[in-house]
Design a protein around this motif. Structure first.
Motif, PDB file in Angstrom:
ATOM      1  N   CYS A  69     -28.983  -1.763   4.536  1.00  0.00           N
ATOM      2  CA  CYS A  69     -30.440  -1.808   4.410  1.00  0.00           C
ATOM      3  C   CYS A  69     -31.044  -0.872   5.757  1.00  0.00           C
ATOM      4  O   CYS A  69     -30.278  -0.582   6.774  1.00  0.00           O
ATOM      5  CB  CYS A  69     -30.797  -3.242   5.094  1.00  0.00           C
ATOM      6  SG  CYS A  69     -30.419  -4.473   3.696  1.00  0.00           S
ATOM      7  N   CYS A  74     -34.757  -6.078   8.084  1.00  0.00           N
ATOM      8  CA  CYS A  74     -35.013  -6.315   6.618  1.00  0.00           C
ATOM      9  C   CYS A  74     -35.213  -7.743   5.902  1.00  0.00           C
ATOM     10  O   CYS A  74     -34.296  -8.550   6.230  1.00  0.00           O
ATOM     11  CB  CYS A  74     -33.909  -5.315   5.878  1.00  0.00           C
ATOM     12  SG  CYS A  74     -34.158  -5.291   4.190  1.00  0.00           S
ATOM     13  N   HIS A  76     -35.240  -8.128   2.672  1.00  0.00           N
ATOM     14  CA  HIS A  76     -34.545  -7.885   1.535  1.00  0.00           C
ATOM     15  C   HIS A  76     -35.393  -8.200   0.072  1.00  0.00           C
ATOM     16  O   HIS A  76     -34.954  -8.538  -0.828  1.00  0.00           O
ATOM     17  CB  HIS A  76     -33.325  -8.499   1.239  1.00  0.00           C
ATOM     18  CG  HIS A  76     -32.473  -8.660   2.578  1.00  0.00           C
ATOM     19  ND1 HIS A  76     -32.090  -7.361   3.319  1.00  0.00           N
ATOM     20  CD2 HIS A  76     -32.133  -9.580   3.217  1.00  0.00           C
ATOM     21  CE1 HIS A  76     -31.302  -7.847   4.406  1.00  0.00           C
ATOM     22  NE2 HIS A  76     -31.355  -9.226   4.295  1.00  0.00           N
ATOM     23  N   CYS A  82     -33.196  -1.001   0.609  1.00  0.00           N
ATOM     24  CA  CYS A  82     -32.601  -2.397   1.020  1.00  0.00           C
ATOM     25  C   CYS A  82     -31.286  -2.268   0.492  1.00  0.00           C
ATOM     26  O   CYS A  82     -30.961  -2.131  -0.948  1.00  0.00           O
ATOM     27  CB  CYS A  82     -33.491  -3.565   0.575  1.00  0.00           C
ATOM     28  SG  CYS A  82     -32.628  -5.004   0.603  1.00  0.00           S
ATOM     29  N   GLY A  83     -30.034  -2.568   1.082  1.00  0.00           N
ATOM     30  CA  GLY A  83     -28.803  -2.721   0.526  1.00  0.00           C
ATOM     31  C   GLY A  83     -28.716  -3.777  -0.648  1.00  0.00           C
ATOM     32  O   GLY A  83     -27.900  -3.718  -1.287  1.00  0.00           O
TER      33      GLY A  83
HETATM   34 ZN   LIG Z   1     -32.457  -5.609   2.818  1.00  0.00          ZN
END
Ligand SMILES: [Zn+2]
Length: 116
Positions: A69, A74, A76, A82-83
């Protein structure tokens, strides 16, 4: 009456020695906006004891992707880089789990904002 709403799967939880353990957890809906997390071998946790920004930590498979991220803060949900969202797109995180995350996150956030 307890009604099982959804099983959100394993969560990671620190035990007394500070070691991370995992446990299977079920989310119960008691009333309209009252949820309980039921964890075998642990006390039942009131979900509102969890802070919204901490929630992702309870979804253990998110952990590997949070580092991707862009922002430490974050959520999300709305962020572009965003990871978690990338992992979701790649099928590494199940859509159901992610939707549960958003649902609970929004509930927690709501609660926090109406506290004062
Ligand atoms: Zn994230």
């Amino acid at each position: 009456m307890k009604k099982e709403m959804t099983n959100i799967g394993e969560i990671s939880k620190k035990n007394k020695a500070g070691k991370n353990t995992t446990t299977d957890i079920s989310l119960y809906e008691l009333e309209n906006d009252t949820y309980l997390l039921d964890t075998p071998g642990f006390q039942t946790i009131d979900i509102y004891e969890i802070e919204s920004r901490e929630l992702a930590k309870y979804f253990i498979e998110f952990k590997d992707y949070i580092q991707n991220c862009e922002y430490v803060s974050c959520t999300h949900i709305k962020e572009e880089k965003c990871g978690i969202k990338n992992a979701l797109k790649d099928g590494k995180i199940s859509k159901e789990r992610y939707e549960n995350y958003i649902k609970i996150y929004n509930d927690l956030k709501d609660k926090e904002e109406h506290k004062w």
